[in-house]
Scaffold this motif. Structure first.
Motif, PDB file in Angstrom:
ATOM      1  N   SER A   1      22.002  43.821  52.967  1.00  0.00           N
ATOM      2  CA  SER A   1      23.366  43.989  53.470  1.00  0.00           C
ATOM      3  C   SER A   1      23.832  42.713  54.154  1.00  0.00           C
ATOM      4  N   GLY A   2      25.118  42.498  54.181  1.00  0.00           N
ATOM      5  CA  GLY A   2      25.679  41.332  54.843  1.00  0.00           C
ATOM      6  C   GLY A   2      25.765  41.530  56.344  1.00  0.00           C
ATOM      7  N   SER A   3      26.442  40.616  57.011  1.00  0.00           N
ATOM      8  CA  SER A   3      26.588  40.680  58.458  1.00  0.00           C
ATOM      9  C   SER A   3      27.437  41.882  58.856  1.00  0.00           C
ATOM     10  N   THR A   4      26.934  42.664  59.823  1.00  0.00           N
ATOM     11  CA  THR A   4      27.658  43.816  60.345  1.00  0.00           C
ATOM     12  C   THR A   4      27.588  43.780  61.873  1.00  0.00           C
ATOM     13  N   SER A   5      28.303  44.704  62.513  1.00  0.00           N
ATOM     14  CA  SER A   5      28.269  44.763  63.968  1.00  0.00           C
ATOM     15  C   SER A   5      26.894  45.163  64.483  1.00  0.00           C
ATOM     16  N   GLU A   6      26.110  45.865  63.671  1.00  0.00           N
ATOM     17  CA  GLU A   6      24.774  46.284  64.071  1.00  0.00           C
ATOM     18  C   GLU A   6      23.715  45.261  63.672  1.00  0.00           C
ATOM     19  N   HIS A   7      23.849  44.713  62.474  1.00  0.00           N
ATOM     20  CA  HIS A   7      22.919  43.695  61.981  1.00  0.00           C
ATOM     21  C   HIS A   7      23.696  42.388  61.814  1.00  0.00           C
ATOM     22  N   TRP A   8      23.686  41.560  62.836  1.00  0.00           N
ATOM     23  CA  TRP A   8      24.535  40.371  62.863  1.00  0.00           C
ATOM     24  C   TRP A   8      24.256  39.407  61.718  1.00  0.00           C
ATOM     25  N   LEU A   9      22.995  39.276  61.328  1.00  0.00           N
ATOM     26  CA  LEU A   9      22.639  38.380  60.230  1.00  0.00           C
ATOM     27  C   LEU A   9      22.263  39.146  58.966  1.00  0.00           C
ATOM     28  N   GLY A  10      22.613  40.409  58.918  1.00  0.00           N
ATOM     29  CA  GLY A  10      22.320  41.221  57.748  1.00  0.00           C
ATOM     30  C   GLY A  10      20.870  41.675  57.719  1.00  0.00           C
ATOM     31  N   THR A  11      20.424  42.116  56.555  1.00  0.00           N
ATOM     32  CA  THR A  11      19.056  42.600  56.383  1.00  0.00           C
ATOM     33  C   THR A  11      18.419  41.935  55.159  1.00  0.00           C
ATOM     34  N   ASP A  12      17.097  42.045  55.073  1.00  0.00           N
ATOM     35  CA  ASP A  12      16.399  41.440  53.946  1.00  0.00           C
ATOM     36  C   ASP A  12      16.234  42.433  52.798  1.00  0.00           C
ATOM     37  N   HIS A  13      15.397  42.107  51.817  1.00  0.00           N
ATOM     38  CA  HIS A  13      15.250  42.935  50.630  1.00  0.00           C
ATOM     39  C   HIS A  13      14.553  44.263  50.890  1.00  0.00           C
ATOM     40  N   LEU A  14      13.992  44.423  52.097  1.00  0.00           N
ATOM     41  CA  LEU A  14      13.386  45.698  52.474  1.00  0.00           C
ATOM     42  C   LEU A  14      14.192  46.428  53.536  1.00  0.00           C
ATOM     43  N   GLY A  15      15.384  45.916  53.829  1.00  0.00           N
ATOM     44  CA  GLY A  15      16.238  46.544  54.823  1.00  0.00           C
ATOM     45  C   GLY A  15      15.854  46.246  56.263  1.00  0.00           C
ATOM     46  N   ARG A  16      15.077  45.191  56.487  1.00  0.00           N
ATOM     47  CA  ARG A  16      14.684  44.819  57.838  1.00  0.00           C
ATOM     48  C   ARG A  16      15.712  43.860  58.436  1.00  0.00           C
TER      49      ARG A  16
ATOM     50  N   ASP B   1      10.550  34.982  50.722  1.00  0.00           N
ATOM     51  CA  ASP B   1      11.052  36.300  50.332  1.00  0.00           C
ATOM     52  C   ASP B   1      12.525  36.259  49.952  1.00  0.00           C
ATOM     53  N   ALA B   2      13.285  35.363  50.601  1.00  0.00           N
ATOM     54  CA  ALA B   2      14.740  35.349  50.400  1.00  0.00           C
ATOM     55  C   ALA B   2      15.191  34.430  49.275  1.00  0.00           C
ATOM     56  N   ARG B   3      14.299  33.610  48.718  1.00  0.00           N
ATOM     57  CA  ARG B   3      14.728  32.600  47.757  1.00  0.00           C
ATOM     58  C   ARG B   3      15.340  33.206  46.500  1.00  0.00           C
ATOM     59  N   GLY B   4      14.937  34.421  46.129  1.00  0.00           N
ATOM     60  CA  GLY B   4      15.496  35.040  44.931  1.00  0.00           C
ATOM     61  C   GLY B   4      16.819  35.736  45.158  1.00  0.00           C
ATOM     62  N   PHE B   5      17.241  35.811  46.421  1.00  0.00           N
ATOM     63  CA  PHE B   5      18.475  36.535  46.756  1.00  0.00           C
ATOM     64  C   PHE B   5      19.514  35.654  47.425  1.00  0.00           C
ATOM     65  N   MET B   6      19.316  34.336  47.399  1.00  0.00           N
ATOM     66  CA  MET B   6      20.195  33.420  48.119  1.00  0.00           C
ATOM     67  C   MET B   6      21.618  33.439  47.601  1.00  0.00           C
ATOM     68  N   SER B   7      21.827  33.734  46.321  1.00  0.00           N
ATOM     69  CA  SER B   7      23.173  33.666  45.741  1.00  0.00           C
ATOM     70  C   SER B   7      24.099  34.744  46.286  1.00  0.00           C
ATOM     71  N   PHE B   8      23.544  35.915  46.649  1.00  0.00           N
ATOM     72  CA  PHE B   8      24.412  36.974  47.154  1.00  0.00           C
ATOM     73  C   PHE B   8      24.022  37.459  48.548  1.00  0.00           C
ATOM     74  N   SER B   9      22.941  36.928  49.118  1.00  0.00           N
ATOM     75  CA  SER B   9      22.575  37.254  50.493  1.00  0.00           C
ATOM     76  C   SER B   9      21.965  36.009  51.150  1.00  0.00           C
ATOM     77  N   PRO B  10      22.798  34.988  51.401  1.00  0.00           N
ATOM     78  CA  PRO B  10      22.266  33.691  51.858  1.00  0.00           C
ATOM     79  C   PRO B  10      21.702  33.688  53.275  1.00  0.00           C
ATOM     80  N   LEU B  11      22.155  34.603  54.136  1.00  0.00           N
ATOM     81  CA  LEU B  11      21.709  34.567  55.525  1.00  0.00           C
ATOM     82  C   LEU B  11      20.216  34.813  55.656  1.00  0.00           C
ATOM     83  N   GLY B  12      19.645  35.583  54.750  1.00  0.00           N
ATOM     84  CA  GLY B  12      18.218  35.859  54.817  1.00  0.00           C
ATOM     85  C   GLY B  12      17.367  34.614  54.686  1.00  0.00           C
ATOM     86  N   GLY B  13      17.852  33.592  53.968  1.00  0.00           N
ATOM     87  CA  GLY B  13      17.130  32.340  53.838  1.00  0.00           C
ATOM     88  C   GLY B  13      17.607  31.267  54.789  1.00  0.00           C
TER      89      GLY B  13
END
Length: 291
Positions: free
Chosen positions: A64-79, A244-256
């Motif tokens: 998920s992207g940045s939200t009021s609860e998860h400021w930097l979003g979550t990773d591929h396992l929802g952490r 872990d985030a390198r495969g998702f950088m195109s649509f979830s860049p904050l994780g990397g």
């Protein structure tokens, strides 16, 4: 009125505070010191200030992207990415914070004692330095495992080898000076000369070199984690997070990007502090010896 001409050398605490003031007086040193201290404090208090447990997973919030609860979003396992980023430097600082003094200690002592086997020792050092560091460390890590009890001595050993060369260069500059020759003439033994004459004159060079080695060791530790030979999941670590985030950088860049910023800011802080430390101690880093 009689005045005493006795000069009292500043003690270790006074000298440390004087060097600290000198570093803080330099803009780059102040910035570097602030970054390093911030990371050290965060490593100590991080578990008590993070918003979530770093192992909490939520399949409904994966990437998920940045939200009021998860400021930097979550990773591929929802952490929570912010939580894992804030805690991502703890293991790296612990391992390299122990390995760096060990590397300086053994490398400095070997470089100072050299003696008749000096040329042989330098050729062995050259042989080690001619091989890529990653290959040398991977051989040991694959053989003995990836726990901290393996990573600490492995990093300390391989990063202590270049310090031997630094210690020898600094020692050669000091050993020909008059006060060393005078100590020999007075009948002082080799160990006494090393401890009382050589070590105090090369100590500052070793301190600066150790500070620089710390930043390189952090990068090596994170690289090992990125390759899967460092920290084991689910422990939060910047290198592991980037992998872990390198495969998702195109649509979830904050994780990397978040762990990249964390790692980069610490390394930049150490380098800035080391540069300011070298200037405060009067060390010419181009020569790696006292000036």
């Amino acid at each position: 009125m009689a005045y005493s001409s006795t000069y009292q050398r500043p003690g270790p605490v006074q000298r440390f505070l004087a060097v600290l003031r000198d570093i803080s007086a330099r803009p780059s040193g102040a910035i570097g010191l602030a970054l390093v201290v911030s990371h050290l404090v965060l490593a100590l208090v991080g578990p008590w200030i993070v918003p979530f447990d770093y192992t909490d997973m939520n399949a409904a919030l994966m990437l998920s992207g940045s939200t009021s609860e998860h400021w930097l979003g979550t990773d591929h396992l929802g952490r929570d990415t912010l939580t894992r980023t804030l805690l991502g430097g703890r293991e790296a600082i612990l391992v390299t914070g122990i390995a760096t003094p060990l590397a300086v200690l053994w490398g400095g002592l070997v470089g100072l004692t050299g003696g008749r086997l000096d040329e042989v020792l330098m050729r062995i050092v050259d042989a080690f330095l001619s091989l890529p560091w990653i290959l040398k460390m991977l051989v040991l890590i694959v053989t003995f495992g990836t726990g901290t009890e393996v990573l600490i001595p492995t990093l300390a050993f391989f990063y202590g080898i270049p310090i031997i060369r630094i210690a020898r260069a600094a020692t050669h500059d000091v050993v020909a000076r008059d006060f060393v020759q005078a100590a020999r003439a007075r009948g002082h033994g080799r160990l006494s000369i090393i401890w009382r004459e050589l070590l105090p004159n090369v100590r500052d060079a070793l301190l600066v070199e150790g500070a620089m080695r710390w930043s390189w060791m952090l990068l090596a530790f994170s690289s090992l984690s990125f390759l899967g030979f460092g920290v084991s999941p689910p422990t939060p670590d910047w290198g592991l997070m980037i992998a872990d985030a390198r495969g998702f950088m195109s649509f979830s860049p904050l994780g990397g990007l978040a762990p990249m910023v964390g790692l980069s800011s610490l390394i930049i802080g150490i380098n800035l502090t080391a540069d300011a430390l070298a200037k405060a101690l009067g060390i010419d880093r181009a020569q790696k010896a006292p000036v």
